[in-house]
Write an enzyme that holds these catalytic residues in place. Structure first.
Site: not given
Ligand code: IPT
Length: 948
Positions: A406, A475
């Site tokens: 990010e 993710e």
């Molecule tokens: C995403 C982040 O990369 C991760 O660190 C964490 O914050 C997650 O979200 C939420 O728990 S970024 C998000 C804008 C999809």
């Protein structure tokens, strides 16, 4: 500009090199240090570096540690936002500054000559002095720094001083979604560096799957000799490539060869894993095989020490991962303690090693002045990448380098990628933020919906470069609170499309901080800005108890899948490499959940990617509902689990429950003063509500649609959250209007309309009660009246039982909780639990504990008296000592206080969970749309247990 606000990488450190230990003397400097926290640099004592400075009055602090977790200042949690003004590279003048001092004596035998002082992690900026001489300044919190100290060392009375600032220019590069915590949080070590020793090395060990040959070659600046006894390699000049037959390394078979690198001055033990990573045919491969990454994002977290994670805790993580079929880790969002990666090598996990870089807080500002593209940050970005790669280059488990998280896109990121590609062409580069995939080797997304993944799988992307790359979800399946729901749909896509190679659940562990009574989250420490419980989004609770989400994930990703097949039993091997040769197959026949017979199932060895079918074993006849459970277990102990550990299982229905003729109806309904009596039941004559059964006082059942909202219910994905729609509709405060209580003849019919205040819509609920010998039958007919403006959280009944009914037993899905889109991990069986044990202690209280596919359930007092419920179709239940409203209101687990009743819900349906807390909501097939519904169940008082 003060060193604190200098956007550069720090100063004074020696060039980064590999993490390793050797036979050269070393002295851990961890332990009790002197510590003093000042509110700012200006307020800090000016002369701490002076060896004569008197720190006797200072506090003591363990090193490694994070000072906010030792009573100095408070932790603070933000996800995206910087907790200080975005004024790069400046930081607040009120910059908590922790001075650390240690007096140490090297052992007598400590050799004179070069020595390094190594810091494995200082958050966020440290200025360091030894014996009054400044060594330099370190930034890059989760990266090592080493300083030359040989000429400064004294035989005794050395004084090491480290001044640590909570905020520095480096903080702009460290905006990860986690607690802001400060200190010397990883090891500090003094290392003797013998002249003629091995300063740095890179064991390059490849594997050619077409020939079965490994090649090993060691890059070093000095002449080094390599020994690998198990391969008969002795005294080999390490720089010369050596080709020889080897067993390759993989996460499934992490074969490491113990070896030694030596010069006359130093010996370094190494563990060599032979493997080759490639991107070919649009797929990420290791040793020629496509990988399917069944991964998790791992932050380093301990509920008491924060990012100080002991090697025992790191091992606990690895063992839990392996035992739950996890095969990959993304080290979100920084390089972990080096010990963790050694464990990944040893136990077998594929690793995306991520650089300590995140600038997320520029996002809400339109990425204006984002460090990823501003020249003043170029050196710092590159420095972080170098330190990541140099430190971890010898780890076979690391198969991808990640530039960070990010941080948008920009030249500095592109340059980091270019540097990596040049320095280490053997590992592909990952970075999700390069949306065009112009400088990465794999296409990575976060939280893409199944629909988007499907399009990527079909290679329908207009961007040709991106289209032809391997795809992974760095993710997905946000594990916040109760969830994630919908894992199965992703697995299906990963298996359908060769280029869709899996992903990494967000995230491994809840970052709750242990405080008396509960785990704390954002806002609990008085932070001015914070993101609440968004930091509680892991598959493990903060104390590392697996949550139901992990149990579900383990089942969804199981490497061996067992299912019913026309020919009997199908066994499919979903390992990337391994055959099923290391597994035993056993079967267990249960009738109404009681074991009837068991045995060993002969299954021929199935190769990776293959399946086989075997006939059913010969089974004794059963008359009740019976299931055959077939399990694949480890035939012998591995390093990570004992023999008998289950890696996969399946259930096959063997015989259905016999049709039970409805018992003869016993009427009629009698009226007494204010009461209606039907069989064993007593009802309120005005409301028609059951008040007692078999002498036990009860209240209800009544129609109920509410559940204490989950984090996912409250998430918007996109659009207004499900919870806000439910609340707006008023589903949490439905009122019951009795239309008619018809108590003539053998039936008691209670017609009601259930509706929220201020709304025109409602649900008609008709309850039809009949008595039979020993109990009551209830049929419920639900008919929406007018358009219901939302989905329903649930559809069922709620009733209150005496608080003494504290034991539950049921035949149905278990042992754990389940929801429509998270129910792979439950099997059909007979289970029992205390009512207290049915609760899942989500750190932020919310709906939990639902048992599904229940045929019957009983709730009893210690004397064996109680209530049994039999569904005419499967139902779900929860039983708790508080109401859904109390569950909704609670913010921490210790706010849930047991009352005098057991509140029982009996449901025909629940809305799914989804992952809208971050990602897609509940998929259409799991949404609970209001519609006309009928269901029936029987209620019986029992004495002497519930089973019949
Ligand atoms: C995403 C982040 O990369 C991760 O660190 C964490 O914050 C997650 O979200 C939420 O728990 S970024 C998000 C804008 C999809």
């Amino acid at each position: 500009m003060s060193y604190v606000e200098d956007p550069g990488p720090g100063r004074g450190a020696v060039p980064p090199r590999a993490a390793f230990t050797s036979d050269a003397p070393s002295l851990p400097l961890n332990g009790t240090w002197r510590f003093r926290l000042s509110p700012s640099l200006a307020a800090a004592p000016p002369d701490v570096a002076d060896p004569e400075f008197d720190d006797a009055a200072w506090d003591e602090l363990p090193v490694p540690s994070l000072w906010q977790l030792h009573g100095h200042g408070e932790p603070a949690y933000t996800n995206v936002h910087y907790p200080f003004p975005v004024d790069p590279p400046h930081v607040p003048s009120d910059n908590p500054t922790g001075d650390h001092r240690l007096r140490f004596d090297p052992p007598h035998a400590w050799p004179a000559g070069p020595a390094l002082l190594r810091f494995d992690g200082i958050d966020s900026c440290g200025r360091i002095w030894l014996n009054g001489t400044e060594l330099g300044v370190t930034k890059g919190s989760r990266l090592p720094s080493e300083f030359e100290v040989g000429p400064l060392l004294r035989p005794s009375g050395n004084v090491l001083v480290v001044r640590v600032h909570q905020w520095s220019a480096g903080s702009y590069l460290e905006d990860q979604d986690m607690w802001w915590l400060s200190g010397i949080f990883r090891a500090v070590t003094l290392l003797s560096r013998p002249p003629g020793g091995i300063g740095d090395f890179w064991v390059r060990a490849d594997y050619d799957h077409t020939t079965g040959l490994g090649t090993v070659r060691v890059e070093t600046a000095t002449d080094v000799v390599l020994d690998i006894p198990a391969l008969g390699v002795a005294g080999h000049p390490a720089a010369e490539p050596l080709e020889l037959p080897v067993e390759p390394w993989s996460a499934e078979s992490p074969r490491l060869y113990a070896g030694t690198l030596s010069t006359v001055a130093e010996r370094v033990p190494v563990r060599i894993g032979f493997r080759t990573v490639s991107v070919e045919d649009g797929q990420l491969k290791v040793n020629g095989r496509r990988l399917l990454l069944r991964g998790v994002n791992r932050h380093e977290h301990d509920p008491r020490t924060g990012r100080v994670v002991s090697s025992e805790t790191a091992l606990a993580d690895v063992l839990l991962m392996k035992r739950h079929n996890v095969n990959a880790v993304r080290t979100s969002h920084y390089p972990p303690d080096p010990a963790f990666l050694e464990l990944c090598d040893e136990y077998g996990l594929w690793v995306i090693d991520e650089c300590d870089l995140e600038t997320h807080g520029f996002g809400p500002l339109g990425w204006d002045r984002n460090p990823g593209s501003e020249p003043m940050w170029a050196d710092a970005c590159l420095d972080r990448m170098r330190r990541t790669v140099e430190r971890d280059k010898n780890r076979p488990s690391v198969i991808l380098w990640s530039l960070g998280n990010e941080s948008h896109t920009g030249d500095n990121l592109a340059r980091m990628a270019e540097w990596v590609r040049h320095r280490d062409p053997t590992r592909p580069v990952h970075y999700e933020g390069d949306h065009e995939c112009s400088y990465v080797d794999v296409h990575s997304r976060m939280y893409a919906t199944p629909g988007e993944v499907d399009r990527i799988g079909r290679r329908e992307d207009d961007n040709e470069r991106r289209r032809d790359l391997p795809f992974l979800l760095c993710e997905y399946a946000h594990a916040m609170g109760n969830g994630p729901g919908g894992l199965l749909e992703y697995r299906e896509l990963f298996e359908k499309y060769p280029n869709c190679q899996g992903g990494f659940v967000w995230e491994w562990i809840d970052h709750g901080i242990a405080v008396p009574g509960h785990f704390a989250y954002g806002g609990d420490f008085g932070e001015l800005i914070h993101d609440g419980n968004f930091v509680i989004d892991g598959l493990l609770f903060p104390d590392r108890t697996p949550s139901p989400g992990l149990t579900e994930f383990a089942k969804v990703i199981e490497p061996v899948r067992i299912s019913a097949d026309p020919a009997g039993i199908r066994v499919a091997n979903h390992y990337d490499f391994a055959s099923t040769g290391h597994l035993d197959f056993t079967w267990l026949l249960e009738e109404e959940g009681t074991a009837v017979a068991q045995g060993v199932l002969a299954v021929p060895t199935v190769l990776s990617g293959q399946m086989t079918s075997v006939p059913l074993p010969s089974l004794p006849a059963t008359s009740g509902e019976s299931w055959l459970t077939v399990s694949a277990t480890l035939a012998s102990a591995t390093t990570w689990a004992p023999a008998g550990h289950v890696v996969g299982w399946g259930q096959l229905p063997v015989s259905a429950a016999p049709a039970r003729p409805a018992p003869p109806v016993r009427g009629p309904v009698f009226r007494t003063a204010g009461q209606l009596l039907l069989g064993a039941g007593e009802f309120d004559a005005v409301t028609g509500v059951l008040t007692a059964l078999g002498g036990h006082s009860l209240h209800g059942p009544r129609l109920d649609v509410w559940r204490a909202t989950t984090d996912n219910d409250r998430g918007s994905a996109p659009g207004p959250s499900e919870a806000s729609q439910w609340l707006e509709a008023g589903l949490h405060r439905m009122q019951h209007r009795v239309i008619e209580v018809d108590a003539d003849g053998d039936e008691l019919v209670v017609r009601t309309r259930v509706a929220p205040p201020a709304q025109a819509f409602g649900l008609f609920a008709d309850y039809t009660w009949t008595a039979f010998d020993g109990g009551l039958r209830l049929r419920v007919d639900v008919t929406p009246d007018g358009p219901v403006p939302a989905t329903l959280p649930r559809l069922g009944l709620v009733m209150a039982l005496p608080g003494t009914f504290g034991s539950a037993e049921w035949f149905g899905g278990g042992p754990g909780e389940a929801y429509p889109d998270s129910c792979q991990a439950v099997r059909i069986g007979r289970f029992s639990s205390s009512v207290d044990g049915l609760q899942t202690p989500y750190v932020f209280p919310q709906e939990n504990g639902n048992r599904t596919a229940v045929r019957w359930a009983g709730f009893t007092a210690p004397d064996g008296t109680g209530l049994r419920v039999d569904g005419e179709r499967e139902f779900g239940f929860t039983a708790r000592r508080w109401t859904a409203a109390a569950l909704e209101a609670a913010r921490h687990t210790d706010e849930l206080v047991s009352g005098s009743l057991v509140h029982l819900t009996l449901d025909v349906a629940q809305h799914g969970l989804g992952t809208a807390a971050c990602g897609p909501g509940v998929l259409p097939r799991y949404r609970l749309e209001p519609r006309k519904t009928s269901f029936a169940l029987t209620l019986r008082p029992v004495a002497g247990g519930v089973a019949n």
